[in-house]
Structure formats: structure tokens, C-alpha cells
Design a protein around this motif. Structure first.
Motif, PDB file in Angstrom:
ATOM      1  N   ALA A  64      10.632 -17.376  -6.000  1.00  0.00           N
ATOM      2  CA  ALA A  64      11.065 -16.016  -6.338  1.00  0.00           C
ATOM      3  C   ALA A  64      10.751 -15.005  -5.235  1.00  0.00           C
ATOM      4  O   ALA A  64      11.475 -14.036  -5.070  1.00  0.00           O
ATOM      5  N   GLN A  65       9.670 -15.209  -4.517  1.00  0.00           N
ATOM      6  CA  GLN A  65       9.219 -14.307  -3.462  1.00  0.00           C
ATOM      7  C   GLN A  65       9.219 -12.838  -3.905  1.00  0.00           C
ATOM      8  O   GLN A  65       9.944 -12.007  -3.366  1.00  0.00           O
ATOM      9  N   PRO A  66       8.399 -12.497  -4.912  1.00  0.00           N
ATOM     10  CA  PRO A  66       8.342 -11.106  -5.367  1.00  0.00           C
ATOM     11  C   PRO A  66       7.828 -10.186  -4.257  1.00  0.00           C
ATOM     12  O   PRO A  66       7.046 -10.612  -3.405  1.00  0.00           O
ATOM     13  N   ALA A  67       8.284  -8.939  -4.268  1.00  0.00           N
ATOM     14  CA  ALA A  67       7.954  -7.988  -3.200  1.00  0.00           C
ATOM     15  C   ALA A  67       6.463  -7.647  -3.157  1.00  0.00           C
ATOM     16  O   ALA A  67       5.888  -7.516  -2.087  1.00  0.00           O
ATOM     17  N   LEU A  68       5.836  -7.468  -4.291  1.00  0.00           N
ATOM     18  CA  LEU A  68       4.401  -7.161  -4.396  1.00  0.00           C
ATOM     19  C   LEU A  68       4.031  -5.929  -3.570  1.00  0.00           C
ATOM     20  O   LEU A  68       3.101  -5.948  -2.767  1.00  0.00           O
ATOM     21  N   SER A  69       4.777  -4.874  -3.771  1.00  0.00           N
ATOM     22  CA  SER A  69       4.479  -3.610  -3.095  1.00  0.00           C
ATOM     23  C   SER A  69       4.200  -2.559  -4.167  1.00  0.00           C
ATOM     24  O   SER A  69       4.508  -2.752  -5.335  1.00  0.00           O
ATOM     25  N   GLY A  70       3.590  -1.493  -3.768  1.00  0.00           N
ATOM     26  CA  GLY A  70       3.304  -0.420  -4.710  1.00  0.00           C
ATOM     27  C   GLY A  70       1.816  -0.131  -4.782  1.00  0.00           C
ATOM     28  O   GLY A  70       0.985  -0.823  -4.184  1.00  0.00           O
ATOM     29  N   GLY A  71       1.485   0.882  -5.540  1.00  0.00           N
ATOM     30  CA  GLY A  71       0.115   1.365  -5.629  1.00  0.00           C
ATOM     31  C   GLY A  71      -0.867   0.396  -6.263  1.00  0.00           C
ATOM     32  O   GLY A  71      -2.057   0.451  -5.971  1.00  0.00           O
ATOM     33  N   HIS A  72      -0.382  -0.477  -7.116  1.00  0.00           N
ATOM     34  CA  HIS A  72      -1.283  -1.425  -7.777  1.00  0.00           C
ATOM     35  C   HIS A  72      -2.029  -2.290  -6.770  1.00  0.00           C
ATOM     36  O   HIS A  72      -3.176  -2.676  -7.004  1.00  0.00           O
ATOM     37  N   TRP A  73      -1.404  -2.597  -5.662  1.00  0.00           N
ATOM     38  CA  TRP A  73      -1.978  -3.525  -4.689  1.00  0.00           C
ATOM     39  C   TRP A  73      -2.946  -2.839  -3.741  1.00  0.00           C
ATOM     40  O   TRP A  73      -3.649  -3.511  -2.987  1.00  0.00           O
ATOM     41  N   ARG A  74      -3.030  -1.511  -3.786  1.00  0.00           N
ATOM     42  CA  ARG A  74      -3.971  -0.788  -2.930  1.00  0.00           C
ATOM     43  C   ARG A  74      -5.371  -0.913  -3.522  1.00  0.00           C
ATOM     44  O   ARG A  74      -5.591  -0.664  -4.703  1.00  0.00           O
ATOM     45  N   VAL A  75      -6.312  -1.317  -2.692  1.00  0.00           N
ATOM     46  CA  VAL A  75      -7.705  -1.460  -3.134  1.00  0.00           C
ATOM     47  C   VAL A  75      -8.360  -0.087  -3.023  1.00  0.00           C
ATOM     48  O   VAL A  75      -8.366   0.522  -1.952  1.00  0.00           O
ATOM     49  N   ARG A  76      -8.902   0.392  -4.128  1.00  0.00           N
ATOM     50  CA  ARG A  76      -9.558   1.710  -4.152  1.00  0.00           C
ATOM     51  C   ARG A  76     -10.914   1.615  -3.471  1.00  0.00           C
ATOM     52  O   ARG A  76     -11.547   0.546  -3.473  1.00  0.00           O
TER      53      ARG A  76
END
Length: 190
Positions: A64-76
Motif C-alpha cells: 500500500a505504501q501509505p504516505a505517513l505524513s502529518g502532525g501525528h508523526w512529529r515527535v513532541r
């Protein structure tokens, strides 16, 4: 319907990913049922379900190769300290001693240099995504087993979910924090 191999605007790669998602679920259910019938609904059952699920989701993500972009992936900024307190680096040492790091290292696209840091960060997002999906699945199965009165199966599914999926999610996020810090340091030097 188009004649060039596309059906209703769905790309062949996406059709394969959807098919893998559905057939993989059937295979995991079958493997779990077989393990339960052979060994009972305890540790061996939970182990088989988790590893069959890992193979399934890994194959699906590759397809599927999902994009996995967005704020969720940012480590706080506060996350790495929390993960350290939860023992994530002890968990990483345990994985290293068990030889798991060698298996994963061969699958990663990191070349050891600055230029490979972006690929390593992408690999951590992909791994985190897989483990998040499997953690939700594992906890859902544990809840279902509990509702069905199979407390042993529910307990083993829950324990293995924490060990095999929750801690790996935390580890991937902690590792990505280090990778992003190294990438920022390397960018400052340029």
C-alpha cells in the motif's frame, strides 16, 4: 470500466493492497484458529496471532505504501524523556541482545551517513504505523476474548500487545527524535 487494467479508477497496486488486506485477515484468523485448536487459547495462541498479524501488516504496508505524513508523526519535545522513564532504551537493549536489531537493520534503508537520515526517519514512521495498527488489533482481540470469557487468551493477547507493539511504537518515536536531532545538527553544519 477502462481497458488498460484499471477498474473504476482504482490503480492495480491499490487493488493488490486491498486484496492483501482482506486475504491476510482471513489467514490470520485461520492461523489463530489452528493454534487455538492445537495448543489451546493461551500463550501459543497469542504468539501465533501476533506473529501472523505482523507478517500480514508488513506485507500490506509494503504494497500500500501509505504516505505517513502529518502532525501525528512529529515527535513532541516532551516525548523522549517520557519514553526514557518508561524504559524504552532498556527494551532496545533487550532487542539487541535477542538479535532483533540485526534482522531490522537489514530491512532498513539507512546507509549510515547523513544522507540516509531522511530514509531512516521514514522507516521509523512505517514501523510505528505497523505497530500502532497491530496494537489496536491486539487490544481489540484481547477485549473480544475477555467478552467471550477466555481470560487466559485475553491476558496473553494483552501482554504480548504491550511487549510486541506498544513498546516498539514508543521506541520508534524515541529513535525518530534522535534521527531528527541528528538531521538538524547536520543541516546546521552545512
Amino acid at each position: 470500466m477502462e481497458l488498460n487494467g484499471r477498474l473504476a479508477g482504482v490503480k492495480p497496486r491499490n487493488r493488490r493492497a486491498t486484496l492483501l488486506l482482506l486475504l491476510g485477515a482471513v489467514a490470520v484468523i485461520g492461523a489463530g484458529a489452528a493454534a487455538g485448536a492445537l495448543f489451546g487459547y493461551g500463550f501459543a495462541f497469542a504468539w501465533v496471532v501476533h506473529f501472523a498479524s505482523m507478517a500480514w501488516i508488513t506485507g500490506w504496508i509494503r504494497q500500500a505504501q501509505p504516505a505517513l505524513s502529518g502532525g501525528h508523526w512529529r515527535v513532541r519535545p516532551w516525548e523522549p524523556a517520557l519514553y526514557r522513564r518508561l524504559g524504552v532504551w532498556w527494551y532496545a537493549r533487550l532487542l539487541r541482545r535477542l538479535g532483533w536489531e540485526r534482522v531490522v537493520r537489514d530491512q532498513r534503508s539507512f546507509d549510515g551517513g547523513r544522507s540516509g537520515l531522511a530514509a531512516l526517519a521514514r522507516d521509523t514512521r512505517r514501523s510505528e504505523f505497523a505497530h500502532q495498527m497491530l496494537a489496536f488489533l491486539g487490544l481489540g482481540l484481547a477485549g473480544a476474548a475477555l467478552l467471550l470469557g477466555a481470560r487466559g487468551a485475553a491476558g496473553w493477547l494483552a501482554v504480548l500487545t504491550v511487549l510486541l507493539h506498544v513498546y516498539p511504537v514508543l521506541l520508534q518515536r524515541a529513535l525518530r527524535a534522535r534521527v531528527e536531532r541528528a538531521a538538524a545538527t547536520a543541516a546546521e553544519r552545512i
